[in-house]
Motif scaffolding. Sequence first.
Motif, PDB file in Angstrom:
ATOM      1  N   THR A  19      37.164  43.809  45.750  1.00 44.08           N
ATOM      2  CA  THR A  19      36.984  41.864  45.595  1.00 44.08           C
ATOM      3  C   THR A  19      37.224  41.666  44.471  1.00 44.08           C
ATOM      4  N   TRP A  20      37.931  42.614  43.168  1.00 42.45           N
ATOM      5  CA  TRP A  20      38.396  41.605  41.866  1.00 42.45           C
ATOM      6  C   TRP A  20      39.041  40.745  41.808  1.00 42.45           C
ATOM      7  N   ASP A  48      33.610  46.946  48.242  1.00 43.08           N
ATOM      8  CA  ASP A  48      32.620  46.706  47.117  1.00 43.08           C
ATOM      9  C   ASP A  48      33.107  45.333  46.017  1.00 43.08           C
ATOM     10  N   SER A 140      29.003  54.056  38.537  1.00 44.71           N
ATOM     11  CA  SER A 140      30.555  53.756  37.897  1.00 44.71           C
ATOM     12  C   SER A 140      31.189  54.112  36.449  1.00 44.71           C
ATOM     13  N   ASN A 141      32.200  54.473  36.357  1.00 42.66           N
ATOM     14  CA  ASN A 141      32.357  55.009  34.888  1.00 42.66           C
ATOM     15  C   ASN A 141      31.972  55.879  34.523  1.00 42.66           C
ATOM     16  N   GLN A 162      31.573  55.517  41.587  1.00 41.43           N
ATOM     17  CA  GLN A 162      33.644  54.899  41.383  1.00 41.43           C
ATOM     18  C   GLN A 162      33.748  54.820  40.063  1.00 41.43           C
ATOM     19  N   TYR A 190      38.649  53.728  42.084  1.00 42.08           N
ATOM     20  CA  TYR A 190      38.861  52.003  42.193  1.00 42.08           C
ATOM     21  C   TYR A 190      40.492  51.903  41.477  1.00 42.08           C
ATOM     22  N   SER A 191      40.952  49.946  41.626  1.00 39.70           N
ATOM     23  CA  SER A 191      42.385  50.815  40.802  1.00 39.70           C
ATOM     24  C   SER A 191      43.339  51.494  41.875  1.00 39.70           C
ATOM     25  N   VAL A 193      46.109  51.237  43.358  1.00 29.59           N
ATOM     26  CA  VAL A 193      47.056  50.787  42.733  1.00 29.59           C
ATOM     27  C   VAL A 193      48.096  50.552  41.741  1.00 29.59           C
ATOM     28  N   GLN A 195      46.287  48.104  40.013  1.00 29.86           N
ATOM     29  CA  GLN A 195      46.837  47.061  39.765  1.00 29.86           C
ATOM     30  C   GLN A 195      48.095  46.460  40.281  1.00 29.86           C
ATOM     31  N   ILE A 232      39.458  51.990  47.398  1.00 33.02           N
ATOM     32  CA  ILE A 232      39.193  50.773  47.495  1.00 33.02           C
ATOM     33  C   ILE A 232      40.208  49.504  47.316  1.00 33.02           C
ATOM     34  N   LYS A 234      42.506  46.157  46.551  1.00 25.72           N
ATOM     35  CA  LYS A 234      42.067  45.167  46.442  1.00 25.72           C
ATOM     36  C   LYS A 234      43.209  44.271  47.320  1.00 25.72           C
ATOM     37  N   GLY A 236      44.710  40.521  48.584  1.00 19.30           N
ATOM     38  CA  GLY A 236      43.900  39.119  48.789  1.00 19.30           C
ATOM     39  C   GLY A 236      45.279  38.342  50.260  1.00 19.30           C
ATOM     40  N   HIS A 240      49.672  42.872  52.562  1.00 13.84           N
ATOM     41  CA  HIS A 240      48.960  43.694  51.761  1.00 13.84           C
ATOM     42  C   HIS A 240      47.894  44.187  52.581  1.00 13.84           C
ATOM     43  N   GLU A 243      49.284  46.702  55.842  1.00 16.35           N
ATOM     44  CA  GLU A 243      50.160  47.199  54.636  1.00 16.35           C
ATOM     45  C   GLU A 243      48.632  48.475  53.720  1.00 16.35           C
ATOM     46  N   ASN A 244      48.054  47.864  53.356  1.00 17.08           N
ATOM     47  CA  ASN A 244      46.853  49.198  53.186  1.00 17.08           C
ATOM     48  C   ASN A 244      46.275  49.919  54.236  1.00 17.08           C
TER      49      ASN A 244
HETATM   50  P1  NAP Z   1      44.414  47.715  43.270  1.00 18.49           P
HETATM   51  O1  NAP Z   1      43.441  47.957  44.531  1.00 18.49           O
HETATM   52  O2  NAP Z   1      45.239  48.360  42.905  1.00 18.49           O
HETATM   53  O3  NAP Z   1      45.519  47.551  42.916  1.00 18.49           O
HETATM   54  C1  NAP Z   1      45.040  45.534  43.645  1.00 18.49           C
HETATM   55  C2  NAP Z   1      46.334  44.492  43.118  1.00 18.49           C
HETATM   56  O4  NAP Z   1      47.688  45.096  43.972  1.00 18.49           O
HETATM   57  C3  NAP Z   1      46.732  43.236  43.273  1.00 18.49           C
HETATM   58  O5  NAP Z   1      47.206  42.263  42.612  1.00 18.49           O
HETATM   59  C4  NAP Z   1      47.519  43.014  44.964  1.00 18.49           C
HETATM   60  O6  NAP Z   1      47.900  42.125  44.954  1.00 18.49           O
HETATM   61  C5  NAP Z   1      47.956  44.131  44.538  1.00 18.49           C
HETATM   62  N1  NAP Z   1      48.524  44.536  45.988  1.00 18.49           N
HETATM   63  C6  NAP Z   1      47.531  45.511  46.841  1.00 18.49           C
HETATM   64  N2  NAP Z   1      48.065  45.842  47.903  1.00 18.49           N
HETATM   65  C7  NAP Z   1      48.656  45.591  47.926  1.00 18.49           C
HETATM   66  C8  NAP Z   1      50.557  45.930  49.405  1.00 18.49           C
HETATM   67  N3  NAP Z   1      50.399  47.194  49.443  1.00 18.49           N
HETATM   68  N4  NAP Z   1      51.051  46.204  48.240  1.00 18.49           N
HETATM   69  C9  NAP Z   1      51.845  45.232  47.307  1.00 18.49           C
HETATM   70  N5  NAP Z   1      50.626  45.601  45.876  1.00 18.49           N
HETATM   71  C10 NAP Z   1      49.609  45.155  47.280  1.00 18.49           C
HETATM   72  O7  NAP Z   1      43.172  46.745  41.722  1.00 18.49           O
HETATM   73  P2  NAP Z   1      41.680  46.844  41.406  1.00 18.49           P
HETATM   74  O8  NAP Z   1      41.257  45.452  42.185  1.00 18.49           O
HETATM   75  O9  NAP Z   1      41.319  46.555  40.175  1.00 18.49           O
HETATM   76  O10 NAP Z   1      40.982  47.975  41.989  1.00 18.49           O
HETATM   77  C11 NAP Z   1      40.377  48.147  43.962  1.00 18.49           C
HETATM   78  C12 NAP Z   1      39.290  47.255  43.085  1.00 18.49           C
HETATM   79  O11 NAP Z   1      37.956  48.434  42.813  1.00 18.49           O
HETATM   80  C13 NAP Z   1      38.725  45.905  42.772  1.00 18.49           C
HETATM   81  O12 NAP Z   1      38.946  45.385  43.620  1.00 18.49           O
HETATM   82  C14 NAP Z   1      37.310  46.616  42.514  1.00 18.49           C
HETATM   83  O13 NAP Z   1      36.128  46.194  43.581  1.00 18.49           O
HETATM   84  C15 NAP Z   1      36.927  47.837  42.120  1.00 18.49           C
HETATM   85  N6  NAP Z   1      37.155  47.906  40.309  1.00 18.49           N
HETATM   86  C16 NAP Z   1      36.080  48.558  40.171  1.00 18.49           C
HETATM   87  C17 NAP Z   1      36.068  48.964  38.580  1.00 18.49           C
HETATM   88  C18 NAP Z   1      34.677  49.523  38.137  1.00 18.49           C
HETATM   89  O14 NAP Z   1      34.860  49.518  36.825  1.00 18.49           O
HETATM   90  N7  NAP Z   1      34.030  50.426  39.242  1.00 18.49           N
HETATM   91  C19 NAP Z   1      37.307  48.642  37.812  1.00 18.49           C
HETATM   92  C20 NAP Z   1      38.340  47.684  39.019  1.00 18.49           C
HETATM   93  C21 NAP Z   1      38.951  48.484  39.898  1.00 18.49           C
HETATM   94  P3  NAP Z   1      47.405  41.038  46.309  1.00 18.49           P
HETATM   95  O15 NAP Z   1      45.904  40.101  45.811  1.00 18.49           O
HETATM   96  O16 NAP Z   1      48.246  39.388  46.161  1.00 18.49           O
HETATM   97  O17 NAP Z   1      47.538  41.203  47.269  1.00 18.49           O
END
Ligand code: NAP
Length: 276
Positions: A19-20, A48, A140-141, A162, A190-191, A193, A195, A232, A234, A236, A240, A243-244
């Motif tokens: 949900t970041w 998350d 985490s980290n 995490q 996390y992340s 894909v 981001q 996890i 994210k 929006g 997506h 698909e996920n």
């Molecule tokens: P992510 O999930 O790798 O990527 C999110 C991005 O990818 C968004 O722009 C999303 O677009 C896009 N996306 C998602 N599904 C898609 C799909 N099927 N096709 C195309 N694009 C897609 O990156 P993240 O948000 O950094 O990481 C996920 C989560 O991990 C975070 O939200 C947070 O909860 C957690 N996190 C934790 C830490 C930590 O330090 N512990 C750090 C970073 C993240 P839309 O939003 O437009 O769908």
Amino acid sequence: MKTVTLPDGEKIPALGQGTWMMGERAAKRTGEIAALRAGVELGMTLIDTAEMYGDGAAETLIGEALGAVREQIFLISKAYPQNASRARLVRACEGTLERLGTDRLDLYLLHWRGSVPLGETVQAMEALKAAGKIRHWGVSNFDTGDMKELIAAGGTGCATNQILYNLGRRGPELDLLAWLDDHAMPAMAYSPVEQGRLVTDPTLTEIAKTIGATPAQVALAWVLHRAGMIAIPKAGTLAHVQENRAAGDLVLSSDDLSTLDAAFARPQVRRPLEML
Ligand code: NAP
């Protein structure tokens, strides 16, 4: 939905929702709420968040989106390192619970390591658990050395770590993931894909085309093919999220896994854990 087992034997979904960046823009709010609700209906009930995200705005959004289905959710939030002391963690947790509109977290994580001694944070987490405010705690980290120090500081109750892990971030494969496996602790990627940056990768695009999937689905299926790994992503938008969710059922062939292994080679030399 594939599950992963926590050290105490509890099974949780291997695929959840991050949900970041959510709850930060009024124009996106309705779509984000719909996406989170749809994800839960599809079985992505692990959610998350963190007090850091939008300064509490993501937690507030989750409370609004999922309050009615709270009992179905495995709810995770994270505390800032500066809140990891015995006195401050209680207050941070109370703020998080209030924004989420719930009386307990399923998992509370230290977002990254700061200057509070690990032993004090362990005690603070265990006290929250004893008080019924959290059901599990983790970190985490944390790199391998941090995990060893955590255990030495009494942190054997840690449930998970995490970390940044995806096709382009394979450093944890060198020793951290093996350490977590040895301690029966699942890792939470996390992340997954990167981001969104992985979705234009040519190798992923090619594999996706041949198997009738999307590059994001291939990237997620690769993370999830590893036992004991939670992802996890994210999302929006409804498209997506759908698909996920489908990526959770996608099994990559050994040929595809070999192609990915060659295109995204794991590092040869150990380097510090990366973080975003
Ligand atoms: P992510 O999930 O790798 O990527 C999110 C991005 O990818 C968004 O722009 C999303 O677009 C896009 N996306 C998602 N599904 C898609 C799909 N099927 N096709 C195309 N694009 C897609 O990156 P993240 O948000 O950094 O990481 C996920 C989560 O991990 C975070 O939200 C947070 O909860 C957690 N996190 C934790 C830490 C930590 O330090 N512990 C750090 C970073 C993240 P839309 O939003 O437009 O769908």
